[in-house]
Write a protein that holds these residues in place. Structure first.
Motif, mmCIF file in Angstrom:
data_model
loop_
_atom_site.group_PDB
_atom_site.id
_atom_site.type_symbol
_atom_site.label_atom_id
_atom_site.label_comp_id
_atom_site.label_asym_id
_atom_site.label_seq_id
_atom_site.Cartn_x
_atom_site.Cartn_y
_atom_site.Cartn_z
ATOM 1 N N ILE A 1 0.826 -1.211 0.000
ATOM 2 C CA ILE A 1 0.000 0.000 0.000
ATOM 3 C C ILE A 1 0.860 1.262 0.000
ATOM 4 O O ILE A 1 0.611 2.210 -0.746
ATOM 5 N N ALA A 2 1.910 1.269 0.851
ATOM 6 C CA ALA A 2 2.747 2.468 0.978
ATOM 7 C C ALA A 2 3.751 2.595 -0.172
ATOM 8 O O ALA A 2 4.168 3.694 -0.518
ATOM 9 N N GLY A 3 4.143 1.476 -0.736
ATOM 10 C CA GLY A 3 5.099 1.518 -1.836
ATOM 11 C C GLY A 3 6.536 1.664 -1.409
ATOM 12 O O GLY A 3 7.437 1.721 -2.242
ATOM 13 N N ASP A 4 6.787 1.762 -0.105
ATOM 14 C CA ASP A 4 8.157 1.844 0.384
ATOM 15 C C ASP A 4 8.199 1.337 1.812
ATOM 16 O O ASP A 4 7.216 0.821 2.323
ATOM 17 N N GLY A 5 9.338 1.503 2.470
ATOM 18 C CA GLY A 5 9.467 1.039 3.848
ATOM 19 C C GLY A 5 10.550 -0.013 3.969
ATOM 20 O O GLY A 5 11.249 -0.332 3.004
ATOM 21 N N PRO A 6 10.711 -0.582 5.157
ATOM 22 C CA PRO A 6 11.801 -1.541 5.398
ATOM 23 C C PRO A 6 11.608 -2.899 4.739
ATOM 24 O O PRO A 6 12.558 -3.651 4.598
ATOM 25 N N ALA A 7 10.372 -3.231 4.346
ATOM 26 C CA ALA A 7 10.119 -4.503 3.664
ATOM 27 C C ALA A 7 10.105 -4.257 2.163
ATOM 28 O O ALA A 7 9.249 -3.551 1.651
ATOM 29 N N ARG A 8 11.075 -4.815 1.452
ATOM 30 C CA ARG A 8 11.195 -4.602 0.007
ATOM 31 C C ARG A 8 10.542 -5.784 -0.710
ATOM 32 O O ARG A 8 11.196 -6.759 -1.056
ATOM 33 N N ILE A 9 9.223 -5.724 -0.880
ATOM 34 C CA ILE A 9 8.486 -6.810 -1.515
ATOM 35 C C ILE A 9 8.677 -6.712 -3.022
ATOM 36 O O ILE A 9 8.164 -5.800 -3.670
ATOM 37 N N LYS A 10 9.431 -7.654 -3.590
ATOM 38 C CA LYS A 10 9.715 -7.635 -5.019
ATOM 39 C C LYS A 10 9.439 -9.007 -5.626
ATOM 40 O O LYS A 10 9.527 -10.026 -4.947
ATOM 41 N N SER A 11 9.130 -9.007 -6.921
ATOM 42 C CA SER A 11 8.839 -10.263 -7.590
ATOM 43 C C SER A 11 10.064 -11.164 -7.669
ATOM 44 O O SER A 11 9.951 -12.372 -7.761
ATOM 45 N N ASP A 12 11.279 -10.568 -7.633
ATOM 46 C CA ASP A 12 12.481 -11.389 -7.739
ATOM 47 C C ASP A 12 12.913 -11.966 -6.400
ATOM 48 O O ASP A 12 13.997 -12.509 -6.276
ATOM 49 N N ALA A 13 12.045 -11.845 -5.372
ATOM 50 C CA ALA A 13 12.377 -12.413 -4.061
ATOM 51 C C ALA A 13 12.034 -13.898 -3.992
ATOM 52 O O ALA A 13 12.242 -14.545 -2.986
ATOM 53 N N ALA A 14 11.498 -14.441 -5.093
ATOM 54 C CA ALA A 14 11.090 -15.841 -5.101
ATOM 55 C C ALA A 14 12.288 -16.765 -4.936
ATOM 56 O O ALA A 14 13.396 -16.466 -5.363
ATOM 57 N N ASN A 15 12.040 -17.876 -4.298
ATOM 58 C CA ASN A 15 13.082 -18.876 -4.076
ATOM 59 C C ASN A 15 13.011 -19.917 -5.186
ATOM 60 O O ASN A 15 12.082 -20.713 -5.250
ATOM 61 N N GLU A 16 14.011 -19.937 -6.068
ATOM 62 C CA GLU A 16 13.973 -20.845 -7.208
ATOM 63 C C GLU A 16 14.038 -22.306 -6.784
ATOM 64 O O GLU A 16 13.584 -23.188 -7.494
ATOM 65 N N GLU A 17 14.609 -22.579 -5.619
ATOM 66 C CA GLU A 17 14.693 -23.956 -5.138
ATOM 67 C C GLU A 17 13.304 -24.521 -4.883
ATOM 68 O O GLU A 17 13.094 -25.726 -4.958
ATOM 69 N N ASP A 18 12.348 -23.648 -4.576
ATOM 70 C CA ASP A 18 10.973 -24.091 -4.363
ATOM 71 C C ASP A 18 10.171 -24.063 -5.663
ATOM 72 O O ASP A 18 8.963 -24.252 -5.661
ATOM 73 N N ASP A 19 10.861 -23.769 -6.793
ATOM 74 C CA ASP A 19 10.230 -23.742 -8.110
ATOM 75 C C ASP A 19 9.123 -22.691 -8.174
ATOM 76 O O ASP A 19 8.043 -22.947 -8.684
ATOM 77 N N TYR A 20 9.406 -21.511 -7.610
ATOM 78 C CA TYR A 20 8.452 -20.408 -7.680
ATOM 79 C C TYR A 20 8.807 -19.468 -8.834
ATOM 80 O O TYR A 20 8.363 -18.340 -8.887
ATOM 81 N N SER A 21 9.661 -19.930 -9.763
ATOM 82 C CA SER A 21 10.248 -19.029 -10.749
ATOM 83 C C SER A 21 9.238 -18.405 -11.701
ATOM 84 O O SER A 21 9.478 -17.343 -12.252
#
Length: 295
Positions: A115-135
């Motif tokens: 909602i805020a678009g900023d802050g200490p949590a950097r929610i990005k699409s590239d945060a996925a873990n490829e080991e879990d096959d979330y690519s």
């Protein structure tokens, strides 16, 4: 200005001395700190324009120096950019450990970040873990649909924790520095008992005392053990080792031990220097004066 600067002025509108006012590279000033600085526009004879960023007028610079002096008088320590970066990393790691276990807060952090678009949590699409096959989205969706609600909460809290980045390589931008409201809000939202425990476990006392002044080491020694004799003849390395040993001892076994000011939340309950008694006579004198005036 539109970029958040406190002021923007043409050189022609400023005194000649402005040519020598201190400035900084634009990239070195975080967007949320631009409100403390100005920009000078220099128009050259050939028609080109030069921008000088991060400028402080002499009066503002003097106020900043006064603030630093007060901070020093209150026992605050001036530390290097490198040490600031390591402290910020230690605080971030401690926060990650606690947030990953708080599923409801993890969801709240993700919602706030989106909602805020900023802050200490950097929610990005590239945060996925490829080991879990979330690519890719289709694979991630197929996997997530197999999870029940508690499992989804745990996954999101884990990603919220992994996305954290608190503070930076600058003392004024440390997570608990004055004005850093976003990082402080997150840290204060965490379970305070758990985050204080994690902060003490992640704090590298040997590294800290190696990078601060001898006086800072003495203050920590006195806070941990008021009876510890200090002759004034000790080498800085000796004081750093003694401070490190006492701090480690104070934190051993999960006890509420010593933490530096840079890592102290409002809930901090460890050793601290007692206020100087020198101010007591002044207070008494003020009371006597007030009584005389009242009479």
């Amino acid at each position: 200005g539109g970029e958040g600067w406190k002021w923007v002025s043409e050189m022609s509108d400023l005194p000649d001395s402005a040519r020598w006012w201190t400035s900084q590279a634009k990239k070195d000033i975080p967007a949320d700190k631009r409100g403390n600085f100005g920009v000078i526009i220099f128009r050259q004879h050939d028609g080109s324009v030069e921008f000088r960023y991060g400028v402080q007028k002499p009066s503002a610079a003097k106020a900043a120096d006064t603030k630093k002096a007060k901070a020093k008088a209150n026992g605050e320590v001036t530390i290097s950019a490198a040490l600031c970066g390591r402290i910020a990393t230690q605080i971030t790691s401690a926060a990650e450990s606690v947030l990953a276990q708080d599923h409801k807060l993890g969801l709240a952090v993700i919602a706030a970040a989106i909602i805020a678009g900023d802050g200490p949590a950097r929610i990005k699409s590239d945060a996925a873990n490829e080991e879990d096959d979330y690519s890719t989205f289709d694979k991630a969706l197929a996997l997530m649909r197999k999870k029940d609600v508690p499992q989804l909460h745990a996954i999101l809290a884990g990603h919220a924790a992994a996305s954290l980045k608190l503070g930076s390589f600058n003392q004024s931008n440390l997570p608990l520095a004055e004005g850093n409201d976003d990082d402080r809000a997150l840290l204060e939202a965490l379970d305070q008992k758990k985050i204080n425990t994690e902060l003490r476990q992640h704090f590298d006392s040997a590294d800290y005392f190696a990078g601060v002044t001898a006086q800072a080491c003495k203050d920590a020694i006195t806070a941990c053990d008021p009876k510890q004799p200090i002759t004034g003849k000790e080498k800085k390395s000796e004081l750093a080792k003694l401070a490190t040993d006492l701090v480690k001892k104070s934190n051993a076994g999960g006890k509420a031990g010593w933490l530096p000011l840079e890592m102290r939340l409002k809930s901090y309950d460890g050793p601290a220097l007692k206020p100087s008694k020198a101010a007591a006579p002044a207070k008494k004198a003020a009371k006597k004066t007030a009584k005389k005036r009242a009479a």
